[in-house]
Design a protein around this motif. Structure first.
Motif, PDB file in Angstrom:
ATOM      1  N   ASP A 278       5.135 -88.127 -27.192  1.00  0.00           N
ATOM      2  CA  ASP A 278       3.894 -87.640 -26.586  1.00  0.00           C
ATOM      3  C   ASP A 278       4.020 -86.216 -26.041  1.00  0.00           C
ATOM      4  OD1 ASP A 278       5.683 -89.021 -24.815  1.00  0.00           O
ATOM      5  OD2 ASP A 278       4.225 -88.743 -23.214  1.00  0.00           O
ATOM      6  N   ALA A 279       5.273 -85.709 -25.932  1.00  0.00           N
ATOM      7  CA  ALA A 279       5.460 -84.332 -25.484  1.00  0.00           C
ATOM      8  C   ALA A 279       5.525 -83.345 -26.646  1.00  0.00           C
ATOM      9  CB  ALA A 279       6.727 -84.223 -24.641  1.00  0.00           C
ATOM     10  N   SER A 280       5.402 -83.847 -27.876  1.00  0.00           N
ATOM     11  CA  SER A 280       5.422 -82.963 -29.039  1.00  0.00           C
ATOM     12  C   SER A 280       4.144 -82.120 -29.081  1.00  0.00           C
ATOM     13  CB  SER A 280       5.543 -83.783 -30.329  1.00  0.00           C
ATOM     14  OG  SER A 280       5.171 -83.021 -31.459  1.00  0.00           O
ATOM     15  N   MET A 281       4.286 -80.829 -29.363  1.00  0.00           N
ATOM     16  CA  MET A 281       3.132 -79.939 -29.425  1.00  0.00           C
ATOM     17  C   MET A 281       2.129 -80.401 -30.479  1.00  0.00           C
ATOM     18  SD  MET A 281       1.487 -77.335 -28.404  1.00  0.00           S
ATOM     19  CE  MET A 281       2.689 -76.647 -27.276  1.00  0.00           C
ATOM     20  N   TYR A 282       2.634 -80.871 -31.625  1.00  0.00           N
ATOM     21  CA  TYR A 282       1.740 -81.324 -32.692  1.00  0.00           C
ATOM     22  C   TYR A 282       0.945 -82.546 -32.260  1.00  0.00           C
ATOM     23  CZ  TYR A 282       4.809 -78.305 -35.427  1.00  0.00           C
ATOM     24  OH  TYR A 282       5.527 -77.228 -35.893  1.00  0.00           O
ATOM     25  N   VAL A 283       1.611 -83.481 -31.612  1.00  0.00           N
ATOM     26  CA  VAL A 283       0.941 -84.711 -31.163  1.00  0.00           C
ATOM     27  C   VAL A 283      -0.046 -84.392 -30.045  1.00  0.00           C
ATOM     28  CG1 VAL A 283       1.269 -86.982 -30.125  1.00  0.00           C
ATOM     29  CG2 VAL A 283       2.873 -86.155 -31.866  1.00  0.00           C
ATOM     30  N   GLU A 284       0.355 -83.554 -29.091  1.00  0.00           N
ATOM     31  CA  GLU A 284      -0.522 -83.215 -27.961  1.00  0.00           C
ATOM     32  C   GLU A 284      -1.797 -82.514 -28.425  1.00  0.00           C
ATOM     33  OE1 GLU A 284       2.387 -82.573 -24.127  1.00  0.00           O
ATOM     34  OE2 GLU A 284       2.362 -81.014 -25.668  1.00  0.00           O
ATOM     35  N   ASN A 285      -1.677 -81.566 -29.343  1.00  0.00           N
ATOM     36  CA  ASN A 285      -2.867 -80.869 -29.845  1.00  0.00           C
ATOM     37  C   ASN A 285      -3.771 -81.793 -30.642  1.00  0.00           C
ATOM     38  OD1 ASN A 285      -2.228 -78.406 -28.678  1.00  0.00           O
ATOM     39  ND2 ASN A 285      -1.178 -77.617 -30.490  1.00  0.00           N
ATOM     40  N   ALA A 286      -3.156 -82.715 -31.402  1.00  0.00           N
ATOM     41  CA  ALA A 286      -3.963 -83.678 -32.171  1.00  0.00           C
ATOM     42  C   ALA A 286      -4.696 -84.639 -31.233  1.00  0.00           C
ATOM     43  CB  ALA A 286      -3.068 -84.444 -33.137  1.00  0.00           C
ATOM     44  N   LEU A 287      -4.014 -85.078 -30.157  1.00  0.00           N
ATOM     45  CA  LEU A 287      -4.665 -85.945 -29.172  1.00  0.00           C
ATOM     46  C   LEU A 287      -5.803 -85.206 -28.459  1.00  0.00           C
ATOM     47  CD1 LEU A 287      -1.585 -87.715 -27.551  1.00  0.00           C
ATOM     48  CD2 LEU A 287      -3.466 -88.862 -28.746  1.00  0.00           C
ATOM     49  N   LEU A 288      -5.556 -83.954 -28.130  1.00  0.00           N
ATOM     50  CA  LEU A 288      -6.578 -83.137 -27.478  1.00  0.00           C
ATOM     51  C   LEU A 288      -7.826 -83.022 -28.365  1.00  0.00           C
ATOM     52  CD1 LEU A 288      -7.464 -81.171 -25.237  1.00  0.00           C
ATOM     53  CD2 LEU A 288      -6.179 -79.386 -26.417  1.00  0.00           C
ATOM     54  N   ASP A 289      -7.616 -82.788 -29.648  1.00  0.00           N
ATOM     55  CA  ASP A 289      -8.728 -82.675 -30.595  1.00  0.00           C
ATOM     56  C   ASP A 289      -9.471 -84.002 -30.726  1.00  0.00           C
ATOM     57  OD1 ASP A 289     -10.379 -81.417 -32.434  1.00  0.00           O
ATOM     58  OD2 ASP A 289      -9.057 -81.815 -34.128  1.00  0.00           O
ATOM     59  N   LEU A 290      -8.719 -85.102 -30.775  1.00  0.00           N
ATOM     60  CA  LEU A 290      -9.330 -86.432 -30.893  1.00  0.00           C
ATOM     61  C   LEU A 290     -10.211 -86.742 -29.692  1.00  0.00           C
ATOM     62  CD1 LEU A 290      -9.322 -89.412 -32.177  1.00  0.00           C
ATOM     63  CD2 LEU A 290      -7.523 -89.857 -30.496  1.00  0.00           C
ATOM     64  N   TYR A 291      -9.678 -86.579 -28.482  1.00  0.00           N
ATOM     65  CA  TYR A 291     -10.440 -86.918 -27.278  1.00  0.00           C
ATOM     66  C   TYR A 291     -11.614 -85.968 -27.063  1.00  0.00           C
ATOM     67  CZ  TYR A 291      -6.736 -90.206 -25.996  1.00  0.00           C
ATOM     68  OH  TYR A 291      -5.855 -91.257 -25.980  1.00  0.00           O
ATOM     69  N   ALA A 292     -11.458 -84.695 -27.440  1.00  0.00           N
ATOM     70  CA  ALA A 292     -12.558 -83.746 -27.303  1.00  0.00           C
ATOM     71  C   ALA A 292     -13.702 -84.076 -28.240  1.00  0.00           C
ATOM     72  CB  ALA A 292     -12.060 -82.328 -27.571  1.00  0.00           C
ATOM     73  N   THR A 293     -13.396 -84.738 -29.358  1.00  0.00           N
ATOM     74  CA  THR A 293     -14.418 -85.055 -30.363  1.00  0.00           C
ATOM     75  C   THR A 293     -15.033 -86.432 -30.154  1.00  0.00           C
ATOM     76  OG1 THR A 293     -13.225 -83.699 -31.978  1.00  0.00           O
ATOM     77  CG2 THR A 293     -14.860 -85.234 -32.842  1.00  0.00           C
ATOM     78  N   CYS A 294     -14.219 -87.412 -29.817  1.00  0.00           N
ATOM     79  CA  CYS A 294     -14.669 -88.811 -29.849  1.00  0.00           C
ATOM     80  C   CYS A 294     -15.077 -89.385 -28.497  1.00  0.00           C
ATOM     81  CB  CYS A 294     -13.571 -89.695 -30.451  1.00  0.00           C
ATOM     82  SG  CYS A 294     -13.129 -89.253 -32.145  1.00  0.00           S
ATOM     83  N   CYS A 295     -14.625 -88.810 -27.400  1.00  0.00           N
ATOM     84  CA  CYS A 295     -14.943 -89.376 -26.086  1.00  0.00           C
ATOM     85  C   CYS A 295     -16.344 -88.972 -25.647  1.00  0.00           C
ATOM     86  CB  CYS A 295     -13.928 -88.922 -25.046  1.00  0.00           C
ATOM     87  SG  CYS A 295     -12.300 -89.663 -25.250  1.00  0.00           S
ATOM     88  N   SER A 296     -16.901 -89.757 -24.739  1.00  0.00           N
ATOM     89  CA  SER A 296     -18.248 -89.469 -24.237  1.00  0.00           C
ATOM     90  C   SER A 296     -18.262 -88.276 -23.295  1.00  0.00           C
ATOM     91  CB  SER A 296     -18.813 -90.701 -23.513  1.00  0.00           C
ATOM     92  OG  SER A 296     -17.948 -91.090 -22.450  1.00  0.00           O
ATOM     93  N   SER A 297     -17.103 -87.935 -22.745  1.00  0.00           N
ATOM     94  CA  SER A 297     -16.989 -86.755 -21.886  1.00  0.00           C
ATOM     95  C   SER A 297     -15.692 -86.031 -22.233  1.00  0.00           C
ATOM     96  CB  SER A 297     -17.004 -87.142 -20.407  1.00  0.00           C
ATOM     97  OG  SER A 297     -15.786 -87.782 -20.051  1.00  0.00           O
ATOM     98  N   MET A 298     -15.487 -84.870 -21.585  1.00  0.00           N
ATOM     99  CA  MET A 298     -14.280 -84.077 -21.848  1.00  0.00           C
ATOM    100  C   MET A 298     -13.155 -84.409 -20.874  1.00  0.00           C
ATOM    101  SD  MET A 298     -14.531 -82.007 -24.457  1.00  0.00           S
ATOM    102  CE  MET A 298     -13.346 -80.708 -24.114  1.00  0.00           C
ATOM    103  N   ASP A 299     -13.308 -85.460 -20.069  1.00  0.00           N
ATOM    104  CA  ASP A 299     -12.319 -85.762 -19.033  1.00  0.00           C
ATOM    105  C   ASP A 299     -10.947 -86.075 -19.628  1.00  0.00           C
ATOM    106  OD1 ASP A 299     -14.294 -85.367 -17.197  1.00  0.00           O
ATOM    107  OD2 ASP A 299     -14.732 -87.495 -16.891  1.00  0.00           O
ATOM    108  N   ASP A 300     -10.909 -86.953 -20.649  1.00  0.00           N
ATOM    109  CA  ASP A 300      -9.620 -87.323 -21.248  1.00  0.00           C
ATOM    110  C   ASP A 300      -8.974 -86.135 -21.944  1.00  0.00           C
ATOM    111  OD1 ASP A 300      -9.790 -89.934 -20.363  1.00  0.00           O
ATOM    112  OD2 ASP A 300     -10.802 -90.641 -22.162  1.00  0.00           O
ATOM    113  N   ALA A 301      -9.799 -85.311 -22.610  1.00  0.00           N
ATOM    114  CA  ALA A 301      -9.257 -84.123 -23.277  1.00  0.00           C
ATOM    115  C   ALA A 301      -8.652 -83.165 -22.252  1.00  0.00           C
ATOM    116  CB  ALA A 301     -10.359 -83.431 -24.077  1.00  0.00           C
ATOM    117  N   CYS A 302      -9.335 -82.987 -21.136  1.00  0.00           N
ATOM    118  CA  CYS A 302      -8.812 -82.107 -20.083  1.00  0.00           C
ATOM    119  C   CYS A 302      -7.513 -82.646 -19.489  1.00  0.00           C
ATOM    120  CB  CYS A 302      -9.856 -81.916 -18.984  1.00  0.00           C
ATOM    121  SG  CYS A 302     -11.266 -80.920 -19.486  1.00  0.00           S
TER     122      CYS A 302
END
Length: 606
Positions: A141-165
């Motif tokens: 979970d500390a991998s840059m590739y995984v973190e950026n992919a998770l950030l993109d996923l939560y920014a797109t799919c969540c109802s708010s930006m809280d998880d992405a932030c």
């Protein structure tokens, strides 16, 4: 392709010349340098071939070869998952990941980032959360590739930006992808202010900037229509040396157009050394609404300079023709669309429906509508608005019912279209029925919808009922709602209610010049010139002017524009005389109480 087919002499194909030339160059290099030869493992070669298949779009061939591989390591599995994701086969990508886990193959950081892209494509937050759990379990979970992919996923799919932030805050070494992804997430949700705040923080922390971060920041600025921020961003683009980057400058032009700074956008356009179709389309779309004539002129220059217009170009110029009610111009553009084989485009068909309706040819609009093999919500809405503008209320109602039967759910714009159609056709009870129907589709009426219903009741002389509707509104009435009732009071001479509504209008501190003009006309009709002068003074105080009435007409190949009060038009008195004669012949009686300034007779009475 199976191994047997590859070895079979009956399936022999001659080696292409390009491959032969490559082999000769390799042989020559080997002969000259004589390097040691190390044979690659067959699984590595197979994985490389699978990757090549995916890059060429040969998805089925990649799957067949993968299934025939006797030994599949984590790289082979990751290649399949990433290949499916890159070709938008998101369900298949997820299925391969699940198969990999069942085969007890441990994924790496590249595997997880690839499957997270598939989760984003499927809009599956639950799948993404389970992959997040795998990342934590495997300490990835500390991998840059995984973190950026998770950030993109939560920014797109969540109802708010809280998880992405939250993910963004936990990234220790943020790179330009991390910052750009967060800015994009806010911007795509319509929160341009937050997107710009993130970009500002990116600058303060000295993060590495790239064209993508500037492009999305400019888009965030365009979404809020801030000219001040736009000028600052443009200066920053020049300062960091991205003023020659084509996508960035296209975004700058779009920003200026959206901020109603057409002169600045045009200046940027003319200063650009390199332009593409997007550049031209952006400027044409910017001018389409405010200055449709200029949009058509830019389109003409685009073609003369050898650029090939596409569907987006034709959508804008078709809309420009409709705005100017230029039937012949619209027909010519329609002909070009057909010659280029673009008539199957749904977006263009929708634009043509709107254009023909605005040009007065509702039959051509309907002909295009019924010829469409597929229709979206905009198709139905455009046709309904066209019917309503032409007074065909019954046809608009029938179209609404047909749309619902076809499985398309109406939205607020559709209800406004059918309410407006009922209003113009005098179908009051039908309009009220559709207003009540909004609740069944979970559509909450806005100020604009209430304004349509007030107009519907006002045209039918049910002014008291319209006032009661406003009083029962769950929203606070704005000037558009009060303005509709004020116009009805003026038209039907409801002086007592008109005074009350006039006070409510003034209390709302209106910003539209038309509201002040209607209010001043009411006072003028009653001979209250002091109140008339006070309202006109208020209108001048807000710096607002009512848009001058304008008409266009085509004579031969020329377009003539006629502005209200303009006496410089050739033979204007002769034209007006003919119009007055036609009006009298048709039995029209002019309303002389609509004067917006005191007449000489009224001045004498005072």
């Amino acid at each position: 392709m199976s191994a047997k087919k590859l070895l079979s002499t009956t399936h022999y194909q001659p080696i292409p010349k390009v491959v032969l030339n490559s082999l000769r160059r390799v042989r020559n290099c080997v002969a000259q340098r004589n390097p040691p030869f190390f044979a690659k493992d067959p699984s590595v070669l197979s994985t490389d071939l699978v990757k090549s298949y995916f890059e060429s779009g040969l998805v089925k061939e990649a799957r067949v070869l993968f299934d025939e591989m006797p030994h599949r390591d984590v790289v082979a599995w990751t290649t399949m998952i990433g290949g499916y994701s890159s070709n938008n086969y998101y369900d298949e990508s997820w299925a391969v990941f699940c198969e990999m886990v069942r085969n007890e193959k441990e994924p790496n950081e590249f595997t997880l980032s690839s499957v997270l892209k598939a989760c984003k494509g499927m809009r599956s937050l639950s799948h993404g959360a389970s992959v997040h759990g795998w990342a934590i379990k495997l300490a990835l979970d500390a991998s840059m590739y995984v973190e950026n992919a998770l950030l993109d996923l939560y920014a797109t799919c969540c109802s708010s930006m809280d998880d992405a932030c939250m993910v963004f805050r936990h990234i220790h070494a943020k790179n330009e992808v991390s910052w750009t992804t967060l800015i994009t997430g806010f911007t795509h949700r319509g929160d341009g202010y937050s997107g710009l705040n993130v970009f500002r923080q990116m600058l303060l922390e000295g993060a590495e900037l790239n064209p993508f971060s500037f492009s999305i920041a400019v888009r965030a600025c365009a979404s809020i229509g801030s000219q001040v921020f736009g000028l600052q961003l443009h200066a920053s683009v020049i300062k960091h040396g991205f003023h020659s980057n084509l996508p960035v400058m296209n975004s700058i032009i779009d920003m200026y157009c959206r901020c109603c700074c057409l002169s600045e956008g045009s200046q940027c356009f003319h200063e650009m050394r390199e332009k593409d179709v997007i550049t031209w389309n952006t400027l044409i779309a910017g001018y389409e609404g405010p200055d449709s004539s200029e949009a058509l002129l830019i389109y003409s220059k685009m073609e003369s300079q050898g650029f090939q217009p596409n569907c987006f170009t034709f959508t804008s110029v078709t809309a420009a023709s409709g705005n100017l009610a230029l039937m012949k111009c619209g027909q010519q553009i329609h002909g070009v669309i057909i010659r280029r084989g673009l008539e199957g485009s749904m977006g263009l068909a929708n634009a043509l429906i709107d254009m023909y309706a605005k040009c007065g040819s509702i039959n051509d609009s309907h002909r295009i509508f019924i010829s469409m093999s597929h229709r979206n919500l905009l198709s139905w809405t455009s046709m309904m608005i066209g019917f309503g503008a032409h007074g065909h209320g019954r046809e608009a109602i029938k179209l609404f019912n047909d749309m619902v039967r076809s499985g398309v759910r109406p939205d607020q714009i559709v209800f406004m279209a059918v309410l407006s159609a009922c209003s113009h056709a005098g179908l009051v009870d039908e309009g009220l029925r559709y207003f009540e129907l909004m609740g069944e589709y979970n559509v909450t009426p806005s100020h604009e919808v209430y304004g349509c219903v007030v107009d519907l009741l006002g045209r039918a002389r049910r002014v008291e009922e319209a006032y009661q509707l406003i009083e029962s509104m769950p929203l606070r009435p704005d000037e558009s709602v009060w303005g509709a009732l004020l116009g009805a009071c003026r038209a039907h001479r409801h002086k007592k209610l008109g005074k009350l509504v006039a006070q409510r209008v003034l209390d709302s501190k209106p910003r539209l010049a038309g509201t002040y003009v209607t209010l001043s006309n009411i006072y003028a009709a009653e001979g209250k010139w002091g109140e008339f002068a006070r309202v006109r003074k208020l209108m001048r105080g807000i710096g607002s002017k009512k848009e001058t009435g304008r008409s266009w007409t085509e004579v031969g190949n020329q377009i003539f524009s006629v502005i209200a009060g303009d006496k410089t038009v050739p033979r204007v008195h002769e034209i007006l005389g003919l119009l007055i004669w036609d009006m009298k012949k048709a039995g029209y009686v002019p309303n002389l109480d609509n004067s917006d300034r005191p007449s000489k007779r009224n001045k004498k009475r005072r």
